[in-house]
Design an enzyme around this catalytic site. Structure first.
Site, PDB file in Angstrom:
ATOM      1  N   GLU A 141      -2.828  74.143  61.656  1.00 58.32           N
ATOM      2  CA  GLU A 141      -1.558  74.533  61.044  1.00 58.32           C
ATOM      3  C   GLU A 141      -1.730  74.590  59.532  1.00 58.32           C
ATOM      4  O   GLU A 141      -2.318  73.692  58.926  1.00 58.32           O
ATOM      5  CB  GLU A 141      -0.465  73.510  61.384  1.00 58.32           C
ATOM      6  CG  GLU A 141      -0.143  73.375  62.855  1.00 58.32           C
ATOM      7  CD  GLU A 141       1.016  74.273  63.279  1.00 58.32           C
ATOM      8  OE1 GLU A 141       1.600  74.958  62.407  1.00 58.32           O
ATOM      9  OE2 GLU A 141       1.328  74.263  64.485  1.00 58.32           O
ATOM     10  N   ASP A 145       3.089  83.719  63.787  1.00 57.68           N
ATOM     11  CA  ASP A 145       2.170  83.043  62.864  1.00 57.68           C
ATOM     12  C   ASP A 145       0.708  83.310  63.246  1.00 57.68           C
ATOM     13  O   ASP A 145       0.410  83.496  64.422  1.00 57.68           O
ATOM     14  CB  ASP A 145       2.461  81.533  62.830  1.00 57.68           C
ATOM     15  CG  ASP A 145       2.504  80.874  64.210  1.00 57.68           C
ATOM     16  OD1 ASP A 145       3.039  81.474  65.158  1.00 57.68           O
ATOM     17  OD2 ASP A 145       2.011  79.745  64.332  1.00 57.68           O
ATOM     18  N   HIS A 182      -1.776  82.580  66.437  1.00 59.97           N
ATOM     19  CA  HIS A 182      -0.778  82.273  67.465  1.00 59.97           C
ATOM     20  C   HIS A 182      -0.053  83.552  67.896  1.00 59.97           C
ATOM     21  O   HIS A 182       0.315  83.725  69.064  1.00 59.97           O
ATOM     22  CB  HIS A 182       0.210  81.255  66.895  1.00 59.97           C
ATOM     23  CG  HIS A 182       0.953  80.492  67.936  1.00 59.97           C
ATOM     24  ND1 HIS A 182       1.941  79.586  67.625  1.00 59.97           N
ATOM     25  CD2 HIS A 182       0.869  80.481  69.290  1.00 59.97           C
ATOM     26  CE1 HIS A 182       2.423  79.060  68.734  1.00 59.97           C
ATOM     27  NE2 HIS A 182       1.802  79.587  69.759  1.00 59.97           N
TER      28      HIS A 182
END
Length: 286
Positions: free
Chosen positions: A108, A189, A179
């Site tokens: 992330e 994303d 993603h």
């Protein structure tokens, strides 16, 4: 940068800051099967800060987790060890596989994601405003119209590239995905602001298209083609510099005038600085 993996934990430092291990307990599905993980999935947090992302993953009511979070200054927090299946991909599919959590490490990056124009700034879904210098206008791979996106910092991008390189050296990583590619109907994303193709080229094929040429390397080509949907043009070689006119559309051929690190001055009917991640250079003819 000096990173290594020891007992499935990333150790060392990036930009002078040590990697932090801050586990989100009971947020994994146990160990991977033999020969895995072999994939990395890149995400954005769609949130304002590193602390907010960490707190979300540590919240026992949130059924989500990721192996790593990369902050905007390059700080890295690991929350699940690489030997265990984190909950970052959700309902997902890539080629013959479904449920990518079982195959992939999740990274992330702290980023607000898609933004909405609001006066002379841009508004995130959580209410924070962002200035034009931190925003690009681009068409997402799963959309048809341009919109506005929070940019990533150079430190984030370089940290992500280096971490993926280290992961590939330790695990049988063969694939790097966004993603948005494994859940295209519900996820956007890491979005068009992240140089996903460049990451794949750098880590999976070993190409270093942004490296400065040496005596052994071919000199930069005289022309290039824009690969981003819409590429911002800056007045100076910096992501914080003012915009120099309208963005350049994908497929536009430009003349390379001058280089400054990862930035190229280009000429169409005007000059300005663009990021090299979104150019594909051409070999001169003759």
């Amino acid at each position: 940068m000096a990173l290594r993996i020891d007992t499935h934990l990333l150790t060392g430092d990036l930009f002078g800051r040590e990697v932090v291990f801050d586990p989100c307990d009971n947020k994994d599905s146990g160990p991977y099967a033999a020969g895995l993980p072999d994939t990395v999935v890149i995400h954005f947090t769609a949130g304002p800060t590193l602390a907010s992302a960490v707190n979300t993953f540590k919240n026992p009511d949130v059924e989500a987790s990721a192996h790593l979070i990369i902050d905007r200054d390059g700080t890295v927090v690991q929350m699940v060890d690489f030997g265990r299946i984190a909950w970052h991909a959700g309902t997902s599919r890539w080629q013959e596989r479904s449920g990518l959590n079982r195959y992939a490490i999740g990274i992330e990056l702290v980023n607000a994601g898609e933004l909405t124009p609001s006066g002379d700034s841009y508004l995130a879904w959580f209410g924070r405003r962002y200035e034009e210098a931190d925003v690009i206008r681009a068409i997402h791979r799963n959309q048809t119209e341009p919109s506005y996106w929070h940019t990533y910092t150079a430190e984030q991008i370089e940290a992500c590239f280096e971490i993926c390189r280290v992961l590939k050296g330790h695990y049988p990583i063969q694939t790097i995905l966004g993603h948005e590619e494994i859940a295209p109907e519900r996820k956007i994303d890491p979005g068009p602001a992240f140089p996903l193709e460049r990451l794949r080229d750098r880590v999976l094929t070993g190409r270093h298209a942004d490296a400065e040429p040496t005596d052994e390397q071919e000199a930069p080509a005289a022309n290039a083609t824009v690969t981003a949907s819409l590429l911002n043009v800056r007045s100076q070689p910096s992501g914080s510099a003012s915009l120099a006119g309208d963005p350049i559309e994908k497929g536009t051929r430009v003349e390379l005038v001058e280089r400054s690190g990862v930035w190229q001055k280009v000429r169409i009917c005007r000059e300005g600085w663009v990021h090299s991640d979104y150019l594909q250079t051409e070999t001169p003819v003759g």
